[in-house]
Design a protein around this motif. Structure first.
Motif, PDB file in Angstrom:
ATOM      1  N   GLU A  17      31.696  19.806   8.199  1.00  0.00           N
ATOM      2  CA  GLU A  17      32.976  19.553   8.865  1.00  0.00           C
ATOM      3  C   GLU A  17      33.388  19.903  10.360  1.00  0.00           C
ATOM      4  O   GLU A  17      35.015  19.423  10.372  1.00  0.00           O
ATOM      5  CB  GLU A  17      34.027  20.152   7.652  1.00  0.00           C
ATOM      6  CG  GLU A  17      33.771  19.585   5.924  1.00  0.00           C
ATOM      7  CD  GLU A  17      34.353  18.049   6.435  1.00  0.00           C
ATOM      8  OE1 GLU A  17      35.126  17.780   7.112  1.00  0.00           O
ATOM      9  OE2 GLU A  17      33.721  16.955   5.901  1.00  0.00           O
ATOM     10  N   PHE A  18      32.519  21.219   9.999  1.00  0.00           N
ATOM     11  CA  PHE A  18      32.850  21.116  12.009  1.00  0.00           C
ATOM     12  C   PHE A  18      33.102  20.341  13.159  1.00  0.00           C
ATOM     13  O   PHE A  18      33.801  20.216  13.847  1.00  0.00           O
ATOM     14  CB  PHE A  18      32.495  22.777  11.795  1.00  0.00           C
ATOM     15  CG  PHE A  18      33.196  23.360  13.620  1.00  0.00           C
ATOM     16  CD1 PHE A  18      34.448  23.457  13.409  1.00  0.00           C
ATOM     17  CD2 PHE A  18      31.810  23.605  14.379  1.00  0.00           C
ATOM     18  CE1 PHE A  18      34.669  24.190  14.562  1.00  0.00           C
ATOM     19  CE2 PHE A  18      33.165  23.611  15.761  1.00  0.00           C
ATOM     20  CZ  PHE A  18      33.871  24.453  16.039  1.00  0.00           C
ATOM     21  N   MET A  19      31.449  19.618  12.796  1.00  0.00           N
ATOM     22  CA  MET A  19      31.449  18.566  13.303  1.00  0.00           C
ATOM     23  C   MET A  19      32.327  17.607  13.411  1.00  0.00           C
ATOM     24  O   MET A  19      32.759  16.720  14.271  1.00  0.00           O
ATOM     25  CB  MET A  19      29.583  18.480  13.509  1.00  0.00           C
ATOM     26  CG  MET A  19      28.398  19.388  13.302  1.00  0.00           C
ATOM     27  SD  MET A  19      27.269  18.948  12.605  1.00  0.00           S
ATOM     28  CE  MET A  19      26.887  16.920  13.391  1.00  0.00           C
ATOM     29  N   GLY A  20      32.877  17.446  12.422  1.00  0.00           N
ATOM     30  CA  GLY A  20      34.356  16.347  11.860  1.00  0.00           C
ATOM     31  C   GLY A  20      35.114  16.654  12.666  1.00  0.00           C
ATOM     32  O   GLY A  20      36.086  15.709  13.761  1.00  0.00           O
ATOM     33  N   LEU A  21      35.543  18.183  12.719  1.00  0.00           N
ATOM     34  CA  LEU A  21      36.541  18.378  14.067  1.00  0.00           C
ATOM     35  C   LEU A  21      36.447  18.146  15.711  1.00  0.00           C
ATOM     36  O   LEU A  21      36.982  17.968  15.994  1.00  0.00           O
ATOM     37  CB  LEU A  21      36.800  19.749  13.865  1.00  0.00           C
ATOM     38  CG  LEU A  21      37.491  19.947  12.022  1.00  0.00           C
ATOM     39  CD1 LEU A  21      37.439  21.622  12.412  1.00  0.00           C
ATOM     40  CD2 LEU A  21      39.186  19.710  12.158  1.00  0.00           C
TER      41      LEU A  21
END
Lengths: 430, 442
Positions: free
Chosen positions: B266-270
């Motif tokens: 999810e952080f990579m998504g952000l």
């Protein structure tokens, strides 16, 4: 008896014999062609180990393999005795930060009544990881307070906690009051005198407890002999200190600074205790005193900072070598559950800083066995001992070495563990 | 005129001939006859390394010693690049600004403490460079700093300005304050208390930063135009938004503390959503579950060898994490995250040979060239190559052996740790302490 009945009896007898033979086969395993490092005695190139009924039947260069034996080809491998962790939290701690999974520290200060064996989680995820790195036995200790409870010596295999027992009550764990109060970081050591004054008071408290326990014992004996005399009122603490003051149960005293070690030696002498020391980070400063006292030492984890900076950056690393040279019996420990597997690397680290390599190996095998009084049954590869055997592709203390097989009580153990289970699971993603 | 030039030239030549050697004693050293593990250019069994003025000048056999240079005999020893720890908190006068969830203005580079003895412990284990970071108490912590372990030098001289500017993010149990005890009368729980909230608060800040950045761009554009509007006012300066807009502009890269696969993804998504760069994820005990995603996104990881099971989110951390991910093409470094473990970083890296099947050189890469790449300093350190800085460690046995010991640590050609010297000092001090005291009171 009719002929027919006789036949039935014969058949029944034969069947019964066959059934019992099936239940308890005299299983013989021959490990052939390994470089055997028995720890006690010389290494044997291309040797054979015969395992029968869970014990080592023979070890040597020219050992005949009995017919029907299961042969394990171990050419190119090394055979070592299983390693023994001198102090761990295996089975008492799963996730150290989640109290629901932590059982090694009872509340309160004086807990001689608590026993590690009674809380031992036999299926702890950390046990197979340690085992598959060649560790076959470990002391599991409660910690904290003044008297932490009773440690247990276990083999790292079994379907229940009780199946794992080597010595259900191995030692009474005492955290010796000192400059540094208890385990858990070196923060307090060498700072200020207030703690020391407190230590004196706490040592007096311990002595008082032991005195009372002896008196309690006398009163019990008196009551046993005199029907007219009443028994002393039951006192839990004293009751469970009794085996210690009777000299039946070893005390393992957690002690760290040089001055405290000296005080602890005196304490052991004054109280006539059977003692082992644990920790002993500043032992190198009082190595001769330790030698004279004849008290063996379980070295604490080397994954720690020097107690005081003046001791030198490498003081924990060289401490085992200094003690060993002075003639003190030492054994290594992980002081861990989650990285109990690292036991051999503590020994190797000490070897990098002056401890003889062979002595380093002894300090994870035969020395801890001697310290725990189980050297007749384990700690080396010798005829008659329990077949706790590790087959590796190299020096067992080296990080890169792979452990191929681990036998406990002559049984090949399951090498799978949490690491491998998760790895295999996610390898399936491709 | 011509004569003057000729005279000048002649005197220049003469001067050059009689001039002292073209290097300063400080920063220059010749290490002879060691087994050189360059990491990037193979192994040289009996080789020399010449460092002049802090930079590696030559690597080869039988390099003649320039007159007056310090010579170290490394016969039978291993000469390797100075080790790099990609994630520590040493040499700081403060780590966490935990009072608020978002503190990108709290820069640890401003509180470097050059007197921290952890610098010495680092040196005693061959570590020459560290990425010392803001703590993990906040979803957005603050900028980190890269330091050289120049013990005895003032703080400013430790800072490596060539390194990437990095900003610490954190996810999971620490930021949602899982271990916090709520006390009666104490402060109320800080938002966020969930992983949902953690992602949401980071997204909020990024949206805010995007507006801030656009407003400044608009202002600067108008101001630079031929006819700026009358009464053009600049947007309000916001120190938090300054840092975050630098992140969005690509001037700062993210380093994010996380454990679980979901939060990492999810952080990579952000990062994708807002277009910032994640240079590496920290700890990431579940990286092996998402190795393909990490490799595809070119996101590195900086992880422990096997320190696990200390909290719930570290319960599935397997010692194979580093090795497995490295083999999947993820840029992996092993970090210490500790002023103690830092001195046995090489032991930790060595474990990836057993768990993960890395070669000696691949294992050594985890604490040399790989962290150098993660910190953006691979052109100046991380391997032994001509032209790189003379950051070198000497070990008595192969650095990936459990029996090894660091003998000497050199930064830019200067010796900062010398075990032989250390032992000599100790022996003398012991002698002094044991010598009978002369005289007494007159």
């Amino acid at each position: 008896m009719t002929k027919r009945m006789f036949l039935v009896c014969v058949i029944m007898g034969l069947t019964a014999g066959w059934i019992s033979a099936q239940a308890q086969p005299a299983k013989v395993i021959a490990i052939r062609g390994a470089k055997i490092i028995p720890v006690v005695g010389d290494d044997i190139e291309g040797g054979t180990i015969i395992i029968k009924d869970g014990k080592i039947e023979a070890v040597g260069k020219d050992v005949a393999i009995p017919s029907g034996a299961e042969v394990v080809e171990a050419k190119g491998l090394c055979a070592y005795p299983g390693m023994i962790d001198g102090y761990s939290f295996l089975g008492l701690q799963e996730i150290s930060g989640v109290s629901a999974t932590v059982d090694n520290r009872e509340t309160g200060r004086i807990n001689p009544q608590v026993r590690a064996i009674e809380a031992l989680r036999y299926d702890s995820m950390h046990i197979p990881i340690a085992r598959s790195n060649g560790i076959t036995a470990a002391l599991v200790a409660p910690t904290g307070g003044l008297i932490s409870g009773q440690s247990t010596l276990i083999k790292l295999d079994g379907w229940t906690n009780r199946e794992m027992v080597i010595k259900s009550q191995a030692a009474m764990q005492i955290e010796f009051p000192g400059i540094r109060g208890g385990r858990g970081g070196f923060g307090g050591m060498g700072r200020g005198g207030a703690v020391t004054a407190d230590a004196t008071r706490l040592i007096a408290e311990l002595k008082e407890l032991f005195k009372n326990a002896r008196y309690y014992q006398k009163r019990k004996e008196f009551a046993a002999k005199n029907p007219a005399a009443a028994q002393p009122e039951f006192q839990e603490t004293l009751e469970f200190i009794l085996p210690v003051v009777r000299g039946e149960l070893t005390v393992m005293i957690s002690v760290h600074s040089d001055q405290d070690i000296k005080a602890a030696i005196q304490f052991v002498k004054d109280e006539s205790l059977k003692a082992v020391f644990f920790g002993v980070e500043q032992g190198w400063k009082v190595a001769d005193d330790l030698k004279k006292s004849n008290i063996p030492v379980i070295i604490s984890s080397l994954y720690d900072m020097p107690p005081v900076w003046d001791d030198g950056y490498d003081s924990l690393f060289r401490n085992p070598g200094v003690l060993n040279k002075a003639g003190v019996k030492i054994a290594f420990s992980s002081v861990s559950a989650s990285v109990a597997k690292d036991l051999p690397y503590h020994a190797a680290k000490a070897a990098a800083f002056g401890l003889d390599k062979k002595e380093a190996l002894k300090a994870v095998t035969i020395y801890p066995a001697e310290i725990f009084g189980v050297d007749k049954i384990m700690g080396s590869l010798e005829k008659g001992k329990t077949a706790n055997i590790v087959l590796s592709d190299g020096d067992i203390l080296e990080t890169r070495t792979n452990i191929k097989k681990v036998y406990i009580d002559g049984q090949e153990t399951d090498m799978s563990n949490r690491y491998l289970e998760l790895l295999e699971k996610f390898k399936k993603r491709g | 005129m011509n004569k003057t030039i000729t005279n000048l030239l002649t005197s220049a030549i003469v001067l050059a001939l009689i001039a002292p050697p073209a290097f300063s004693a400080e920063g220059s050293i010749l290490i002879k006859n060691g087994t050189i593990l360059t990491v990037t250019k193979g192994v040289m069994v009996k080789g020399d390394i010449l460092v002049i003025n802090g930079v590696i000048k030559q690597i080869g056999e039988n390099i003649p010693a320039p007159e007056g240079i310090k010579v170290i005999d490394a016969s039978g020893k291993y000469v390797i690049p100075g080790l790099i720890d990609s994630h520590t908190h040493i040499a700081l006068a403060g780590t966490n600004e935990g009072s608020e969830a978002i503190t990108p203005e709290a820069d640890v580079g401003e509180v470097v403490n050059a007197d921290d003895v952890s610098i010495l412990t680092a040196l005693s284990g061959g570590v020459t460079m560290v990425h010392t970071m803001h703590g993990s108490s906040n979803p957005i912590g603050g900028p980190n700093v890269v330091l050289k372990m120049k013990w005895g030098k003032p703080s400013e001289e430790l800072i490596v300005h060539e390194a990437l500017r990095t900003l610490k993010f954190a996810l999971g149990e620490n930021v949602k304050q899982s271990s916090r005890t709520i006390t009666v009368g104490g402060p109320p729980p800080r938002y966020p208390q969930t992983r949902m909230g953690t992602n949401a608060i980071i997204r909020r800040e990024m949206l805010k930063a995007r507006v801030y950045m656009e407003e400044w761009d608009r202002y600067n554009k108008l101001k630079a135009s031929k006819t700026p509007p009358k009464n053009l006012l600049p947007p309000r300066k916001d120190l938090r938004m300054e840092v975050l807009s630098d992140l969005l502009r690509g001037k700062i890269v993210a380093r994010c503390h996380d454990y679980q696969a979901t939060e990492a993804l999810e952080f990579m998504g952000l990062a994708k959503e807002f277009g910032f760069k994640v240079q590496a994820l920290e700890h990431t005990w579940e990286a092996y579950k998402i190795a393909d995603e990490l490799a595809a996104a070119k996101v590195g990881i900086s992880v422990f060898a096997d320190s696990w099971a200390y909290k719930m989110e570290a319960a599935e951390g397997i010692a194979y994490d580093a090795g497995y991910c490295a083999k999947k093409g993820v840029l992996v470094s092993i970090n210490s995250d500790s002023g103690e473990r830092i001195r046995r970083l090489f032991n930790e890296a060595g474990k990836s040979m057993k768990y993960g099947g890395l070669t000696e050189n691949e294992a050594l890469s985890l604490i040399t060239i790989n962290p150098a790449i993660q910190l953006g300093v691979e052109k100046i350190v991380g391997s032994l190559e001509v032209g790189k800085q003379g950051d070198i460690a000497i070990f008595n046995e192969h650095p990936m052996s459990a029996y090894t010991r660091c003998e000497m640590t050199i930064i830019e050609g200067d010796i900062y740790f010398d075990r032989a010297e250390y032992l000599k000092d100790r022996e003398e001090a012991d002698k002094k302490a044991q010598a009978p005291k002369k005289g007494g009171r007159p």
